[in-house]
Scaffold this active site. Structure first.
Site, PDB file in Angstrom:
ATOM      1  N   CYS A  60      21.313  34.971   1.612  1.00  0.00           N
ATOM      2  CA  CYS A  60      22.347  35.379   0.667  1.00  0.00           C
ATOM      3  C   CYS A  60      22.684  36.830   0.993  1.00  0.00           C
ATOM      4  CB  CYS A  60      21.805  35.264  -0.757  1.00  0.00           C
ATOM      5  SG  CYS A  60      22.728  36.244  -1.945  1.00  0.00           S
ATOM      6  N   LYS A 118     -17.100   9.319   6.147  1.00  0.00           N
ATOM      7  CA  LYS A 118     -16.356   8.066   6.257  1.00  0.00           C
ATOM      8  C   LYS A 118     -15.127   8.356   7.104  1.00  0.00           C
ATOM      9  CE  LYS A 118     -14.694   4.118   3.622  1.00  0.00           C
ATOM     10  NZ  LYS A 118     -13.453   3.909   4.346  1.00  0.00           N
TER      11      LYS A 118
HETATM   12  S1  IVH Z   1     -20.657   1.314   7.714  1.00  0.00           S
HETATM   13  C1  IVH Z   1     -22.112  -2.679   6.649  1.00  0.00           C
HETATM   14  N1  IVH Z   1     -20.178   3.836   8.158  1.00  0.00           N
HETATM   15  O1  IVH Z   1     -15.171   2.149   6.440  1.00  0.00           O
HETATM   16  C2  IVH Z   1     -21.498  -1.363   6.726  1.00  0.00           C
HETATM   17  N2  IVH Z   1     -18.319   2.400   7.837  1.00  0.00           N
HETATM   18  O2  IVH Z   1     -15.451  -0.665   4.448  1.00  0.00           O
HETATM   19  C3  IVH Z   1     -20.386  -1.339   7.671  1.00  0.00           C
HETATM   20  N3  IVH Z   1     -16.142   3.519   8.040  1.00  0.00           N
HETATM   21  O3  IVH Z   1     -14.757  -0.986   7.833  1.00  0.00           O
HETATM   22  C4  IVH Z   1     -19.606  -0.080   7.671  1.00  0.00           C
HETATM   23  N4  IVH Z   1     -16.920   5.515   8.485  1.00  0.00           N
HETATM   24  O4  IVH Z   1     -14.124   1.015   9.225  1.00  0.00           O
HETATM   25  C5  IVH Z   1     -19.633   2.636   7.917  1.00  0.00           C
HETATM   26  N5  IVH Z   1     -19.911   6.115   8.594  1.00  0.00           N
HETATM   27  C6  IVH Z   1     -19.386   4.900   8.367  1.00  0.00           C
HETATM   28  C7  IVH Z   1     -17.992   4.698   8.307  1.00  0.00           C
HETATM   29  C8  IVH Z   1     -17.495   3.422   8.032  1.00  0.00           C
HETATM   30  C9  IVH Z   1     -15.844   4.796   8.322  1.00  0.00           C
HETATM   31  C10 IVH Z   1     -15.138   2.477   7.777  1.00  0.00           C
HETATM   32  C11 IVH Z   1     -15.327   1.213   8.544  1.00  0.00           C
HETATM   33  C12 IVH Z   1     -15.515   0.138   7.533  1.00  0.00           C
HETATM   34  C13 IVH Z   1     -15.028   0.771   6.266  1.00  0.00           C
HETATM   35  C14 IVH Z   1     -15.892   0.412   5.108  1.00  0.00           C
END
Ligand code: IVH
Length: 812
Positions: free
Chosen positions: A460, A129
């Protein structure tokens, strides 16, 4: 791919422009996305300039997808709203940072799909993420036409101008890509790019540029860059991109792609030129999701970019459709968070701690906060300059960061106007406490605290008169790496020292005769069941007393290197202690060493030699040593570990006799393979007066060298005539001019300089254009700014020590 003949004369401008663009796109992709450039930068630049020149001469040939058009738009007043063709969804977040987070998701999916325990595991894709901001990139007929932020998911902001400046994002797609393609992914900033950017910002602020600020973390910096109205400024903020999904795409019935799985879709995005993380993996069922979560968790700190968790997605697109959505969130995906590495807390006090060598360190005492998986109550501010640069004050709300095993640090203060405070209770700027200043006397013993010219640290001057230094010297001797006196915690050592039982390290061996059992360690409030309270005395119990005595007894035969290390001699770390043990074989021999002998030892330079000589010349230390010698029978190093021979050439190289260079030294060694041979010849008056040999003879006849040679003889060390002096001199650092600035945590600044010299480098006190490398610790000020101004490489202490150990001069 087909590589056009780039070097043919331009027959037809339009054709040449197309060729150049194709080649530049291809090489930019190799460089930015695949990190595998196949063309020298200069050659790329040449092609780029050729294209620029052609476009300038024939403006009708300019197209928005030309590599020359990444930066170019005018500053905007505001961003235009963009309605997403398909909403940009968010995902449900699992904050349970145990495996249960993954198991819950898998259980939910199986339930929704009506699977029973006998059905096979569900195939998933697991991804990092990324901690940046979501972006939707719209391509029509292979050309990037629009980039938009997520906004509220329905409507975002058009930031195309800024996004075009990101080298990793293709402006033009191969013919295989669908006619309409919306790629969704994360714009982020790499950690190294973030550090460089912030350094540049600090410099601007130092130079008095108005309206500049540093960024709290890579995500804020990325968000700031994307929302920058002037694309020329955005272009200077290095951003990166990872693709992880799709928006609107030409449907299959109109010739669009037909993917069966999410993973297959990502592979296609990759083949069209989009960066897709190597960390994206396919896996089956809950157990593989858990394994992924753990694996990425351990890699987290060593990745080049921030992530705040992982994302699990059902791989089959058919199953994704079947699962559908709940309000704005897909049922087929979940974000599984890692523990936060940054948290807000308040500064309760700024204490000044006194180290073993007298160094004063300001430490922020914090309201306890759970960050990076542990509760943090202290964070070092390193030195006065660093505390003032961060301007941390009592009562401030601060961002505390703890990544991996790294010591917790205060990232920055959150002032009431900062967005990062998010409504958390901050005090008004006018009500803040005073700026931190280092006390001019030691907070423990009251002796003067001094900051030497060019140093970052105050010290010191109380020496062993300072109880803080004394207690820590005792604790160092007792520590695991030294004498390993099990059971002697800081509290016990402090109490025994206060009571007068421990003054020097030799006193540990007298404790067995003291009435340890029943000794009061501390007072504690105690509450009875009926609510009555009284003060309870915590005493040393019989079993603990026995344990303390036993561990002291056991330590009498610790290896010599540990005893040497335990003495706490400045600049003598574990590695040097080991070298000394291997060379001298006993404390008695070590204590008699002269500067001449010490400088013959590998990886030992003048700073350490001086420190050793000064230690063994002090009356107080002589007494402690003779007391210790009576108590200890240290285990000497094994015979196979002992230093048995030295190179005569190395000896000659330490003499530094005027105008005697390496060449003449080699000739001397050829004629006289050992110092003894030369001394013999000198005594027989066979050396020509004024010759190199006779000058060396004079030096070796001095009292100090006679003592030194008598000692090496006594130690059974023989002389070799090998002409190779093995030194760090072939290392990467050899011949470089290095400047060291700021606070170092692992080695002292003097030792750091000495190590540079051992690796064949020179050190300098100030940065000039001739400086090759700057080692900067926290609190580095103008020298660091100068380094950046001159574009000199800057590294931190950890990297410096790494280079020293690959140069073979450091292995602590
Ligand atoms: S998928 C329908 N994959 O995390 C799914 N999101 O709320 C859409 N993010 O707004 C998101 N890494 O900014 C997805 N590997 C990843 C991600 C990712 C970061 C962020 C993205 C999204 C939020 C999830």
């Amino acid at each position: 791919m087909h590589t056009p003949d780039l070097f043919a004369p331009p027959l037809d401008h339009a054709k040449r422009v197309a060729e150049l663009r194709q080649a530049l796109h291809h090489h930019a992709h190799l460089y930015h996305v695949l990190d595998a450039p196949s063309l020298p930068d200069a050659e790329y630049d040449r092609l780029f300039k050729e294209l620029q020149a052609l476009e300038a001469a024939h403006p009708e040939l300019i197209t928005p997808d030309s590599p020359t058009q990444r930066v170019g738009g005018r500053p905007l007043d505001k961003f235009a709203p963009v309605r997403h063709a398909m909403p940009m969804l968010s995902i449900r977040t699992e904050t349970d940072t145990t495996p249960a987070g993954a198991e819950n998701f898998d259980a939910r999916i199986r339930r929704e799909l009506g699977l029973t325990d006998t059905d096979p595991p569900v195939p998933y894709v697991a991804e990092p993420k990324f901690d940046g901001l979501a972006m939707s990139l719209r391509y029509e007929h292979g050309v990037l036409v629009q980039a938009a932020t997520r906004g509220d998911g329905e409507t975002g902001e058009e930031v195309t101008q800024n996004i075009r400046t990101i080298g990793q994002i293709p402006l033009r797609l191969p013919d295989a890509a669908p006619a309409v393609l919306e790629v969704r992914g994360e714009v982020y900033m790499r950690r190294d790019d973030f550090e460089t950017l912030n350094e540049r910002q600090r410099q601007k602020i130092a130079a008095g540029v108005k309206g500049e600020k540093t960024f709290v973390n890579p995500r804020n910096a990325a968000a700031g860059a994307v929302r920058q109205l002037d694309p020329a400024i955005a272009a200077q903020r290095p951003l990166s991109f990872f693709a992880y999904g799709l928006g609107e795409v030409t449907p299959a019935e109109s010739g669009g792609p037909t993917f069966a799985t999410h993973f297959e879709m990502l592979q296609n995005l990759k083949s069209w030129g989009f960066p897709v993380s190597e960390l994206v993996k396919q896996g089956q069922g809950a157990s593989e999701l858990v394994a992924y979560y753990n694996a990425i968790g351990t890699q987290r700190d060593s990745l080049g970019f921030d992530i705040d968790g992982v994302v699990y997605k059902v791989d089959s697109l058919a199953l994704q459709r079947q699962l559908g959505f709940v309000t704005r969130e897909p049922r087929w995906a979940v974000a599984h968070k890692f523990p936060a590495q940054e948290m807000l807390t308040t500064v309760l006090a700024i204490d000044v701690q006194v180290g073993r060598t007298g160094k004063l360190t300001p430490v922020a005492k914090l309201a306890p906060v759970f960050v990076g998986g542990v509760t943090v109550t202290n964070a070092t501010l390193h030195n006065e300059d660093e505390a003032r640069r961060k301007d941390v004050r009592v009562g401030d709300t601060v961002i505390v960061r703890r990544a991996g095993d790294v010591i917790p640090e205060v990232v920055s203060v959150v002032l009431p106007s900062d967005d990062a405070s998010c409504g958390s209770p901050t005090i008004a700027a006018s009500e803040r406490g005073a700026m931190f200043t280092m006390p001019k006397t030691c907070p423990v013993c009251g002796s003067a605290a001094v900051r030497e010219e060019g140093e970052a640290d105050y010290r010191c001057t109380g020496g062993l008169f300072c109880s803080a230094q004394r207690t820590q010297a005792l604790a160092h001797f007792a520590s695991r790496q030294a004498m390993d006196l099990d059971g002697f915690g800081d509290e016990y050592i402090e109490r025994f020292a206060q009571f007068g039982w421990l003054t020097t390290v030799a006193d540990f061996y007298q404790l067995k005769d003291k009435p340890l059992v029943g000794f009061v360690i501390r007072e504690e409030p105690f509450t009875y069941k009926d609510g009555d309270t009284k003060t309870k005395l915590v005493r040393v119990q019989e079993d603990l007393a026995a344990k303390l005595v036993a561990s002291v007894e056991e330590s009498r035969t610790r290896p010599l290197r540990r005893v040497i290390f335990g003495l706490g001699i400045r600049h003598v770390g574990e590695a040097t202690a080991k070298d000394l043990a291997r060379f001298f074989g006993s404390l008695t021999e070590l204590a008699q060493a002269t500067a001449e002998v010490l400088l013959l030892i590998d990886n030992l330079g003048e700073v350490t030699a001086k420190s050793l000589l000064s230690f063994f010349s002090q009356e107080h230390n002589k007494e402690v040593l003779s007391d210790l010698l009576r108590e200890l029978s240290p285990l000497p190093p094994m015979q196979t570990e002992r230093v048995v021979s030295l190179s005569f050439l190395k000896l000659l190289s330490t003499l530094a006799i005027k105008k005697v260079g390496t060449k003449s030294q080699k000739l001397v060694v050829e004629a006289f393979p050992t110092p003894h041979a030369l001394l013999e010849a000198g005594k027989r008056n066979t050396l020509q007066s004024g010759s190199v040999e006779s000058r060396i003879f004079e030096v070796l006849s001095s009292e100090n060298w006679q003592k030194a040679l008598a000692q090496t003889d006594r130690l059974g060390i023989s002389w070799s005539d090998d002409s190779e002096v093995v030194d760090g001199h072939s290392s990467l650092l050899a011949g470089k001019t290095i400047v060291i600035t700021g606070t170092l945590d692992k080695v002292s600044r003097d030792r750091a300089k000495e190590l540079a010299e051992l690796a064949g480098a020179k050190t300098a006190g100030s940065v000039s254009r001739k400086t090759d490398l700057v080692v900067a610790g926290p609190g580095a000020g103008s020298k660091l700014a100068d380094a950046q101004k001159f574009g000199i490489e800057v590294i931190d202490e950890a990297e410096y020590l790494k280079r020293l150990s690959s140069a073979g001069v450091f292995n602590d």
